[in-house]
Structures are given as structure tokens and as C-alpha cells.
Enzyme design. Structure first.
Site, PDB file in Angstrom:
ATOM      1  N   LEU A   1      10.977  91.727  70.769  1.00  0.00           N
ATOM      2  CA  LEU A   1      11.341  90.322  70.573  1.00  0.00           C
ATOM      3  C   LEU A   1      10.106  89.441  70.444  1.00  0.00           C
ATOM      4  O   LEU A   1      10.083  88.501  69.642  1.00  0.00           O
ATOM      5  CB  LEU A   1      12.253  89.847  71.705  1.00  0.00           C
ATOM      6  CG  LEU A   1      13.629  90.517  71.725  1.00  0.00           C
ATOM      7  CD1 LEU A   1      14.388  90.123  72.984  1.00  0.00           C
ATOM      8  CD2 LEU A   1      14.434  90.204  70.486  1.00  0.00           C
TER       9      LEU A   1
ATOM     10  N   VAL B   1      11.275  97.829  76.716  1.00  0.00           N
ATOM     11  CA  VAL B   1      10.908  97.855  75.301  1.00  0.00           C
ATOM     12  C   VAL B   1      11.343  96.571  74.605  1.00  0.00           C
ATOM     13  O   VAL B   1      10.622  96.022  73.772  1.00  0.00           O
ATOM     14  CB  VAL B   1      11.523  99.087  74.586  1.00  0.00           C
ATOM     15  CG1 VAL B   1      11.222  99.067  73.089  1.00  0.00           C
ATOM     16  CG2 VAL B   1      11.007 100.374  75.214  1.00  0.00           C
ATOM     17  N   CYS B   2      12.512  96.057  74.972  1.00  0.00           N
ATOM     18  CA  CYS B   2      13.089  94.886  74.292  1.00  0.00           C
ATOM     19  C   CYS B   2      12.143  93.681  74.226  1.00  0.00           C
ATOM     20  O   CYS B   2      11.993  93.089  73.148  1.00  0.00           O
ATOM     21  CB  CYS B   2      14.410  94.494  74.941  1.00  0.00           C
ATOM     22  SG  CYS B   2      15.642  95.818  74.884  1.00  0.00           S
ATOM     23  N   PRO B   3      11.479  93.298  75.304  1.00  0.00           N
ATOM     24  CA  PRO B   3      10.607  92.125  75.181  1.00  0.00           C
ATOM     25  C   PRO B   3       9.425  92.346  74.242  1.00  0.00           C
ATOM     26  O   PRO B   3       8.966  91.403  73.598  1.00  0.00           O
ATOM     27  CB  PRO B   3      10.141  91.851  76.611  1.00  0.00           C
ATOM     28  CG  PRO B   3      10.424  93.068  77.391  1.00  0.00           C
ATOM     29  CD  PRO B   3      11.548  93.774  76.692  1.00  0.00           C
TER      30      PRO B   3
END
Length: 187
Positions: free
Chosen positions: A51, A46-48
Site C-alpha cells: 500500500l 506485507v500489506c503495508p
């Protein structure tokens, strides 16, 4: 207990930014608006997506005088390795703060102690270094850079025009409210 109005504690940490390792401290956030964008870890799923969404809007944040600081409990070396390995993360132009000892995550109260990771927390910090808005999401729910940008704009507006408030979905140029009066027009 609410973190609204809490002053960010003194800190100094390493960051990966503009293809270099840099020191970032509390002094770097004072005098401008900042967003601290905590996420669990580099090399995750999920993080990318979050970001990249934030990276796509970064120039707009800069235009309104707001710096973005992404933060995870990874080291600055891991941030560099992730940016080197990922086309998505190569788009990031804002500082990626390293918090391997969890100092920042604890100060912002998003540290998951038993996992050594940060919750998915977003904090808007005013030029005096005080938290004026925040939200913490479940780890499996990504955030929206457009809504974050709108919130920063609203907080900047309220800081400039202290007697006005911003209704739901307010954006610059829309009508505002004044307590006791109601809609007061566009500013």
C-alpha cells in the site's frame, strides 16, 4: 474461467478516504480507469509495504486518469484505526474500501471463504466497468506499483489505438506492434 471482460457487479460500500467515511458505488468507477487492489487484512505485514508503494505512485496514477481502490474485508472503522496508528498507512490518499461481508471479494473471485479474507488480487477496470487485466498473488508475495502503472498505461494505449499491441516491457514512447505487420514505430 477468465475474468477478462467481466463487468463489475453493482455494489455500494463504505470507504475511508481523506479522513472521512464515504460511500463508494459502481457509479463512481464508471467513466474512468480504476484499479481494485485487494489485500488480506489491515494491521498485517506485507500489506503495508504494498500500500505504501502504491501510495508513492498515486499521483502518477491520477495524472493518467486512474483511481486506486484498496480493498480488504475489514470495516471502514478498521481502515481509519490503521491509518491513525501507522505512519506508513498515513501516506495513503486513495479510497480504502471496506468489504466486511465479502461482496466485492466474491465478485472479483478472490474471497478466501474459510478465512474471511481476500487474496492478494489486482484488477484493472476500464471506464465501462469491465475487468481488462488482473493477477492474483500468493499471500506471502507483495506486488509492484511500477509494473501495475505500466500495465494501466499499456491498456489505455490499446484502448485508444485498437489496432496496436504492446510488447513486453512496453512503456509510452516505445515501439508498438501491429498484428500482421510487426513493429510499427513509436506513438
Amino acid at each position: 474461467m477468465s475474468l477478462i471482460g467481466k463487468e463489475v457487479s453493482d455494489f455500494k460500500t463504505k470507504a475511508y478516504h481523506d479522513y472521512e467515511f464515504k460511500d463508494i458505488s459502481k457509479g463512481d468507477i464508471l467513466g474512468k480507469w480504476s484499479v481494485f487492489f485487494f489485500y488480506p487484512a489491515d494491521f498485517t505485514f506485507v500489506c503495508p509495504t504494498e500500500l505504501k508503494d502504491l501510495a508513492d505512485k498515486y499521483d502518477e496514477f491520477k495524472k493518467i486518469g486512474c483511481e486506486i481502490y484498496s480493498v480488504s474485508c475489514d470495516t471502514h472503522f478498521v481502515h481509519k484505526a490503521w491509518q491513525d496508528a501507522s505512519e506508513t498507512i498515513k501516506a495513503i490518499k486513495f479510497p480504502m474500501l471496506a468489504d466486511p461481508n465479502g461482496q466485492l471479494a466474491r465478485d472479483f473471485e478472490v474471497m478466501i471463504e474459510d478465512a474471511g479474507l481476500a487474496e492478494r488480487g489486482t484488477f484493472i477496470v476500464n471506464p465501462e466497468g469491465k475487468i481488462c487485466a488482473y493477477e492474483v498473488n500468493a499471500g506471502n508475495v507483495g506486488r509492484n506499483a511500477d509494473e501495475l502503472f505500466r500495465k494501466v498505461q499499456a491498456l489505455q494505449f490499446v484502448a485508444k489505438y485498437g489496432d496496436k499491441v504492446c510488447p513486453a516491457k512496453w512503456t509510452p514512447g516505445k515501439e508498438t506492434l501491429q498484428p500482421g505487420i510487426g513493429l510499427v514505430g513509436k506513438i
